[in-house]
Scaffold this motif. Structure first.
Motif, mmCIF file in Angstrom:
data_model
loop_
_atom_site.group_PDB
_atom_site.id
_atom_site.type_symbol
_atom_site.label_atom_id
_atom_site.label_comp_id
_atom_site.label_asym_id
_atom_site.label_seq_id
_atom_site.Cartn_x
_atom_site.Cartn_y
_atom_site.Cartn_z
ATOM 1 N N UNK A 139 -13.044 -12.479 -1.574
ATOM 2 C CA UNK A 139 -11.774 -13.010 -2.074
ATOM 3 C C UNK A 139 -10.686 -12.627 -1.078
ATOM 4 N N UNK A 140 -10.185 -13.612 -0.325
ATOM 5 C CA UNK A 140 -9.177 -13.339 0.703
ATOM 6 C C UNK A 140 -7.899 -12.760 0.113
ATOM 7 N N UNK A 141 -7.519 -13.225 -1.093
ATOM 8 C CA UNK A 141 -6.293 -12.709 -1.714
ATOM 9 C C UNK A 141 -6.440 -11.222 -2.024
ATOM 10 N N UNK A 142 -7.578 -10.840 -2.611
ATOM 11 C CA UNK A 142 -7.794 -9.436 -2.945
ATOM 12 C C UNK A 142 -7.892 -8.580 -1.683
ATOM 13 N N UNK A 143 -8.441 -9.129 -0.604
ATOM 14 C CA UNK A 143 -8.484 -8.388 0.656
ATOM 15 C C UNK A 143 -7.077 -8.142 1.189
ATOM 16 N N UNK A 144 -6.204 -9.164 1.070
ATOM 17 C CA UNK A 144 -4.819 -8.992 1.510
ATOM 18 C C UNK A 144 -4.111 -7.959 0.629
ATOM 19 N N UNK A 145 -4.414 -7.989 -0.669
ATOM 20 C CA UNK A 145 -3.821 -7.001 -1.576
ATOM 21 C C UNK A 145 -4.289 -5.597 -1.207
ATOM 22 N N UNK A 146 -5.566 -5.452 -0.867
ATOM 23 C CA UNK A 146 -6.098 -4.147 -0.476
ATOM 24 C C UNK A 146 -5.407 -3.634 0.783
ATOM 25 N N UNK A 147 -5.121 -4.530 1.724
ATOM 26 C CA UNK A 147 -4.405 -4.131 2.946
ATOM 27 C C UNK A 147 -3.001 -3.636 2.606
ATOM 28 N N UNK A 148 -2.316 -4.345 1.701
ATOM 29 C CA UNK A 148 -0.971 -3.927 1.297
ATOM 30 C C UNK A 148 -1.014 -2.571 0.597
ATOM 31 N N UNK A 149 -2.030 -2.369 -0.253
ATOM 32 C CA UNK A 149 -2.159 -1.084 -0.934
ATOM 33 C C UNK A 149 -2.482 0.027 0.058
ATOM 34 N N UNK A 150 -3.291 -0.278 1.058
ATOM 35 C CA UNK A 150 -3.631 0.731 2.062
ATOM 36 C C UNK A 150 -2.377 1.189 2.804
ATOM 37 N N UNK A 151 -1.492 0.243 3.100
ATOM 38 C CA UNK A 151 -0.234 0.588 3.761
ATOM 39 C C UNK A 151 0.654 1.422 2.841
ATOM 40 N N UNK A 152 0.658 1.105 1.551
ATOM 41 C CA UNK A 152 1.450 1.873 0.599
ATOM 42 C C UNK A 152 0.884 3.290 0.452
ATOM 43 N N UNK A 153 -0.436 3.419 0.478
ATOM 44 C CA UNK A 153 -1.046 4.747 0.448
ATOM 45 C C UNK A 153 -0.663 5.553 1.680
ATOM 46 N N UNK A 154 -0.647 4.895 2.848
ATOM 47 C CA UNK A 154 -0.276 5.581 4.088
ATOM 48 C C UNK A 154 1.155 6.088 4.029
ATOM 49 N N UNK A 155 2.006 5.352 3.294
ATOM 50 C CA UNK A 155 3.405 5.770 3.122
ATOM 51 C C UNK A 155 3.568 6.710 1.937
ATOM 52 N N UNK A 156 2.426 7.159 1.384
ATOM 53 C CA UNK A 156 2.411 8.107 0.267
ATOM 54 C C UNK A 156 3.162 7.581 -0.953
ATOM 55 N N UNK A 157 3.020 6.272 -1.198
ATOM 56 C CA UNK A 157 3.621 5.688 -2.389
ATOM 57 C C UNK A 157 5.126 5.700 -2.403
ATOM 58 N N UNK A 158 5.746 5.610 -1.216
ATOM 59 C CA UNK A 158 7.205 5.720 -1.149
ATOM 60 C C UNK A 158 7.914 4.573 -1.843
ATOM 61 N N UNK A 159 7.202 3.458 -2.089
ATOM 62 C CA UNK A 159 7.841 2.338 -2.784
ATOM 63 C C UNK A 159 8.102 2.608 -4.255
ATOM 64 N N UNK A 160 7.406 3.629 -4.816
ATOM 65 C CA UNK A 160 7.660 4.044 -6.187
ATOM 66 C C UNK A 160 7.126 3.083 -7.234
ATOM 67 N N UNK A 161 7.620 3.261 -8.453
ATOM 68 C CA UNK A 161 7.126 2.507 -9.601
ATOM 69 C C UNK A 161 7.350 1.010 -9.445
ATOM 70 N N UNK A 162 8.481 0.621 -8.885
ATOM 71 C CA UNK A 162 8.826 -0.798 -8.812
ATOM 72 C C UNK A 162 7.819 -1.565 -7.965
#
Length: 300
Positions: A139-162
């Motif tokens: 699923x290309x969409x889920x793969x793109x979502x996983x990439x976005x989550x990986x970047x958010x993990x690298x930033x230690x969740x700095x985007x917060x709850x929103x």
């Protein structure tokens, strides 16, 4: 591979816990408002009923491995080689027989029952139980979502709850649209939020820039569901809520930097960032310079 393999104890992995389990060793994790993301590896599994307490979409990120499984309620044994990018989807509290070799590397995205059922009921009139268990899909969409989550993990969740809630709702919508028997319900009203609702939510954002804002709170201001609010807000402003909040926080930071003697750390806390480093990273992304250089260039 006898029939007695199924007699192994049932195991449910809880993605919300901050510590590794016997099954899952974590490299990174993040949890906000019923949305959980983990990166790590799974221990070898000789066979047993395994699932998660939350709905999960798990993306394989490592070397290929051999896997066998029986779908919930089925006696048929499936077997195949799981490759990089293959995805497993499983509704929460729905364990099924699995067996694999090696220590698969994964990125797991999980949603609490309350969130998945809320999105499902508001948008499709169905709960998470309508979602299927699937193994090794692409699923290309889920793969793109996983990439976005990986970047958010690298930033230690700095985007917060929103950011977490926004991405979690999008994940839930994708799963319901593609992997359930739920029919799509009406789209959000045309014309976005309307002038009154838009003003209410913008006023709320401006008054709470220093707080850990959530999609749930913003949607409540407008009286819309999570999904409908996000779509209507984008229609009205051209950008999603979390992006709008980021822009407003950086603009507020500029004012503090140029008109007060607040330290960089004080400014970061005042606009809702948990650390100076995360604030500096977002400020540089938005302006091209760090907050200290921004202040020096304009006050000297």
């Amino acid at each position: 591979m006898g029939a007695d393999d199924d007699e192994a104890a049932t195991e449910l992995v809880d993605f919300s816990f901050p510590v590794s389990t016997d099954r899952l060793s974590l490299d990174a994790r993040m949890s906000h408002s019923g949305v959980h993301v983990v990166r790590g590896s799974l221990a070898p599994n000789e066979g047993g009923e395994i699932g998660a307490t939350q709905l999960s979409a798990v993306v394989h990120k490592g070397e290929p491995f051999e896997m066998e499984w029986r779908l919930p309620g089925s006696d048929r044994l499936h077997s195949r080689r799981i490759e990089f990018g293959d995805i497993h989807i499983n509704p929460g509290d729905t364990p099924f027989f699995q067996r694999w070799t090696g220590r698969p590397l994964i990125l797991g995205m999980a949603l609490d029952h309350a969130l998945i059922d809320r999105v499902g009921q508001e948008t499709f009139g169905r709960g998470g139980s309508s979602l299927q268990t699937l193994v090794g899909i692409r699923d290309d969409w889920l793969m793109a979502a996983a990439k976005a989550w990986r970047e958010e993990l690298a930033a230690e969740g700095s985007g917060g709850r929103l950011v977490a809630e926004h991405m979690g709702v999008l994940l839930a919508i994708r799963l319901f649209r593609r992997y359930s028997d739920a029919a799509w319900r009406p789209v959000p009203p045309k014309g976005g939020l309307g002038a009154r609702r838009l003003r209410l939510v913008i006023d709320y954002i401006e008054a709470h820039l220093g707080d850990d804002l959530s999609m749930s709170a913003l949607a409540a201001v407008t009286g819309l569901s999570l999904h409908h609010f996000g779509e209507a807000f984008r229609q009205s402003t051209g950008i999603p809520p979390h992006r709008f909040v980021l822009i407003r926080r950086i603009e507020r930071a500029k004012i503090f930097l140029l008109t007060t003697d607040m330290t960089i750390t004080e400014v970061s806390f005042a606009i809702g960032y948990a650390s100076q480093s995360h604030f500096a990273l977002k400020f540089r992304e938005m302006t091209g310079v760090g907050p200290h250089r921004f202040r020096l260039d304009r006050l000297t």
